[in-house]
Motif scaffolding. Sequence first.
Motif, PDB file in Angstrom:
ATOM      1  N   GLY A   3       0.734  -1.083   0.164  1.00  0.00           N
ATOM      2  CA  GLY A   3      -0.084  -0.013   0.096  1.00  0.00           C
ATOM      3  C   GLY A   3       0.918   1.261  -0.122  1.00  0.00           C
ATOM      4  N   GLY A   4       0.333   2.314  -0.542  1.00  0.00           N
ATOM      5  CA  GLY A   4       1.258   3.625  -0.693  1.00  0.00           C
ATOM      6  C   GLY A   4       0.430   4.412  -1.291  1.00  0.00           C
ATOM      7  N   ARG A   5       0.827   6.121  -1.132  1.00  0.00           N
ATOM      8  CA  ARG A   5       0.094   7.126  -1.348  1.00  0.00           C
ATOM      9  C   ARG A   5       1.063   8.185  -2.193  1.00  0.00           C
ATOM     10  NH1 ARG A   5      -1.140  10.256   2.155  1.00  0.00           N
ATOM     11  NH2 ARG A   5      -2.915  11.277   1.507  1.00  0.00           N
ATOM     12  N   PRO A   6       1.925   7.614  -3.001  1.00  0.00           N
ATOM     13  CA  PRO A   6       2.741   8.518  -3.856  1.00  0.00           C
ATOM     14  C   PRO A   6       2.132   9.560  -4.687  1.00  0.00           C
ATOM     15  CG  PRO A   6       3.012   6.475  -4.887  1.00  0.00           C
ATOM     16  CD  PRO A   6       2.241   6.292  -3.693  1.00  0.00           C
ATOM     17  N   ARG A   7       1.117   9.421  -5.097  1.00  0.00           N
ATOM     18  CA  ARG A   7       0.194  10.426  -5.932  1.00  0.00           C
ATOM     19  C   ARG A   7      -0.224  11.340  -4.974  1.00  0.00           C
ATOM     20  NH1 ARG A   7      -4.915   9.384  -9.891  1.00  0.00           N
ATOM     21  NH2 ARG A   7      -5.080  11.518 -10.873  1.00  0.00           N
ATOM     22  N   SER A   8      -0.950  10.984  -3.957  1.00  0.00           N
ATOM     23  CA  SER A   8      -1.522  12.151  -2.934  1.00  0.00           C
ATOM     24  C   SER A   8      -0.303  12.871  -2.180  1.00  0.00           C
ATOM     25  CB  SER A   8      -2.224  11.451  -1.824  1.00  0.00           C
ATOM     26  OG  SER A   8      -3.628  10.843  -2.433  1.00  0.00           O
TER      27      SER A   8
ATOM     28  N   THR B  74       4.596  12.953  -5.178  1.00  0.00           N
ATOM     29  CA  THR B  74       6.125  12.248  -5.347  1.00  0.00           C
ATOM     30  C   THR B  74       6.162  12.429  -6.824  1.00  0.00           C
ATOM     31  OG1 THR B  74       5.684  10.660  -3.540  1.00  0.00           O
ATOM     32  CG2 THR B  74       7.342  10.280  -5.013  1.00  0.00           C
ATOM     33  N   ALA B  75       7.519  13.143  -6.894  1.00  0.00           N
ATOM     34  CA  ALA B  75       8.124  13.254  -8.459  1.00  0.00           C
ATOM     35  C   ALA B  75       8.899  12.159  -8.889  1.00  0.00           C
ATOM     36  CB  ALA B  75       8.447  14.456  -8.720  1.00  0.00           C
ATOM     37  N   THR B  76       8.306  10.830  -9.026  1.00  0.00           N
ATOM     38  CA  THR B  76       8.899   9.626  -9.167  1.00  0.00           C
ATOM     39  C   THR B  76       9.752   9.573 -10.121  1.00  0.00           C
ATOM     40  OG1 THR B  76       7.326   8.319  -7.805  1.00  0.00           O
ATOM     41  CG2 THR B  76       8.716   7.047  -9.209  1.00  0.00           C
TER      42      THR B  76
ATOM     43  N   CYS C  24       6.518   5.301 -16.518  1.00  0.00           N
ATOM     44  CA  CYS C  24       4.967   4.560 -15.653  1.00  0.00           C
ATOM     45  C   CYS C  24       4.145   5.785 -15.219  1.00  0.00           C
ATOM     46  CB  CYS C  24       5.534   3.673 -14.725  1.00  0.00           C
ATOM     47  SG  CYS C  24       6.308   4.367 -13.174  1.00  0.00           S
ATOM     48  N   VAL C  25       3.064   5.608 -14.610  1.00  0.00           N
ATOM     49  CA  VAL C  25       2.321   6.196 -14.129  1.00  0.00           C
ATOM     50  C   VAL C  25       2.695   6.369 -12.636  1.00  0.00           C
ATOM     51  CG1 VAL C  25       0.283   5.723 -15.605  1.00  0.00           C
ATOM     52  CG2 VAL C  25       0.566   4.602 -13.259  1.00  0.00           C
ATOM     53  N   ILE C  26       2.085   7.580 -11.875  1.00  0.00           N
ATOM     54  CA  ILE C  26       2.209   7.340 -10.282  1.00  0.00           C
ATOM     55  C   ILE C  26       0.917   7.177  -9.752  1.00  0.00           C
ATOM     56  CG2 ILE C  26       3.167   9.067  -8.343  1.00  0.00           C
ATOM     57  CD1 ILE C  26       4.988  10.400 -10.562  1.00  0.00           C
ATOM     58  N   SER C  27       0.912   6.318  -8.984  1.00  0.00           N
ATOM     59  CA  SER C  27      -0.358   6.009  -8.321  1.00  0.00           C
ATOM     60  C   SER C  27      -0.489   5.631  -6.841  1.00  0.00           C
ATOM     61  CB  SER C  27      -1.237   5.145  -9.180  1.00  0.00           C
ATOM     62  OG  SER C  27      -0.501   3.730  -9.028  1.00  0.00           O
ATOM     63  N   ASP C  28      -1.627   6.064  -5.973  1.00  0.00           N
ATOM     64  CA  ASP C  28      -1.971   5.346  -4.775  1.00  0.00           C
ATOM     65  C   ASP C  28      -2.369   4.162  -4.840  1.00  0.00           C
ATOM     66  OD1 ASP C  28      -1.133   8.076  -4.153  1.00  0.00           O
ATOM     67  OD2 ASP C  28      -2.961   8.626  -3.600  1.00  0.00           O
ATOM     68  N   GLY C  29      -2.687   3.317  -3.890  1.00  0.00           N
ATOM     69  CA  GLY C  29      -3.333   2.160  -4.097  1.00  0.00           C
ATOM     70  C   GLY C  29      -2.632   1.065  -3.335  1.00  0.00           C
ATOM     71  N   GLY C  30      -3.131  -0.228  -3.501  1.00  0.00           N
ATOM     72  CA  GLY C  30      -2.126  -1.404  -2.996  1.00  0.00           C
ATOM     73  C   GLY C  30      -2.838  -2.768  -3.446  1.00  0.00           C
TER      74      GLY C  30
ATOM     75  N   HIS D 224       0.673   1.694 -10.511  1.00  0.00           N
ATOM     76  CA  HIS D 224       2.210   1.484  -9.866  1.00  0.00           C
ATOM     77  C   HIS D 224       2.071   1.729  -8.488  1.00  0.00           C
ATOM     78  CE1 HIS D 224       6.738   2.336 -10.623  1.00  0.00           C
ATOM     79  NE2 HIS D 224       6.534   0.801 -10.222  1.00  0.00           N
ATOM     80  N   PRO D 225       1.127   0.979  -7.729  1.00  0.00           N
ATOM     81  CA  PRO D 225       1.038   1.564  -6.467  1.00  0.00           C
ATOM     82  C   PRO D 225       2.161   1.434  -5.595  1.00  0.00           C
ATOM     83  CG  PRO D 225       0.109  -0.550  -6.888  1.00  0.00           C
ATOM     84  CD  PRO D 225       0.652  -0.232  -8.207  1.00  0.00           C
ATOM     85  N   SER D 226       2.391   2.711  -4.944  1.00  0.00           N
ATOM     86  CA  SER D 226       3.467   2.990  -3.990  1.00  0.00           C
ATOM     87  C   SER D 226       4.953   2.849  -4.757  1.00  0.00           C
ATOM     88  CB  SER D 226       3.687   2.052  -2.881  1.00  0.00           C
ATOM     89  OG  SER D 226       4.439   2.167  -1.762  1.00  0.00           O
TER      90      SER D 226
END
Length: 388
Positions: free
Chosen positions: A107-112, A115-117, A207-213, A331-333
Amino acid sequence: MSISGKAYIAGVYEHPTRKAPDKSVAQLHAESALGALRDCGLGIEDVDGYFCAGDAPGGLQMIEYLGLRIRHYDSTEAGGAAYPLDIGHAAQAIAAGKCNVALITLGGRPRSEGTATGTTPRIYNLASPDVQFEAPFGATVANLYAMSAARHMHEFGTTPEQLAWIKVAASHHAQHNPDAMLRDVVTVEDVVNAPMVADPLRRLDCCVISDGGGALVVTRPEIALSLGKPLVRVRGAAEAIKHSSGGDVDLVTSAAARSGPMAFQEAGVAPSDIDYASIYDSFTITALIQIEDLGFCHKGEGGRFVADGNLISGVGRLPFNTDGGGLCSNHPSNRGGMTKTIEAVRQLRGEANAAVQVSDCRLAVVNAIGGSALGNRHCSSTLILERE
């Protein structure tokens, strides 16, 4: 001891959100865990093994948060490669009698969190021996992967158009996934004309930057047999580490060149037997180099192999990432190994979207990369999964 046939993936769940400003990281782990357990008809009380990685807000804390009573725990950190790796470790623990039902969460929230991955330097530990030598030069994920792409083009004549076909294939699949972040089908021209991020990689190569899990449940064979779900057996698993070897750098080979053959050997199958491939796609070059290293084509031939729709389900020889992958869906977390495994299980169960479901899918390979970059220190984890 071989783990072939000693464990089954009984439950899977991909969190549907791609942006979760109203949820904590622990919530995303917990909701994913409950989803995977519901998927196979088990409960929290059945779990006696827990596996997590660096995205978890504390492994011991998550065990308490989930209310688990376990007798086996593994918090191996391997970045995006951690979750297929965890399945191999869970199969080992199950085969050794250390647990019966293993739960793996992400689980993670880089989009919220904005994060500039890929475009900012990542320094996790100032005491790490690499920091003083690498940090002053501004290494980022994107420019390290871009070096691999540039070197592959230099050595083998790979073209931006060939790399673009990986994104094109992902987009053809993502159009059928209602949860995918990017559902529009793109062309080769769209990819090669997108803004540059790190030469030669453009925005649509990333890749996309997404929250989720997501979560996985791995069990003993007899438990899986009792659950009434389509059976997905772990037939082979392996992991390998690649680093810069004190300066002997190979930018165009990943650790999959070692983990892949070991997993295929344990499974007793060859790349030519594979019906579906889940390949980590943080960038287009990531997928291309793994395809070579796993043995689907010779080194340097990846550009030609992926071109002209060869990765599109129903069209090409090697259908890959039929959910849209990290390039288009999720791409969660910033860790793609979980979703790669989930989509492979969907394919083997016959539960993928009908538009991309591989006919009579019996054998799948999952490969994930985690760490700094292809040409730098990273881990590769490989799974061979079989529908029984």
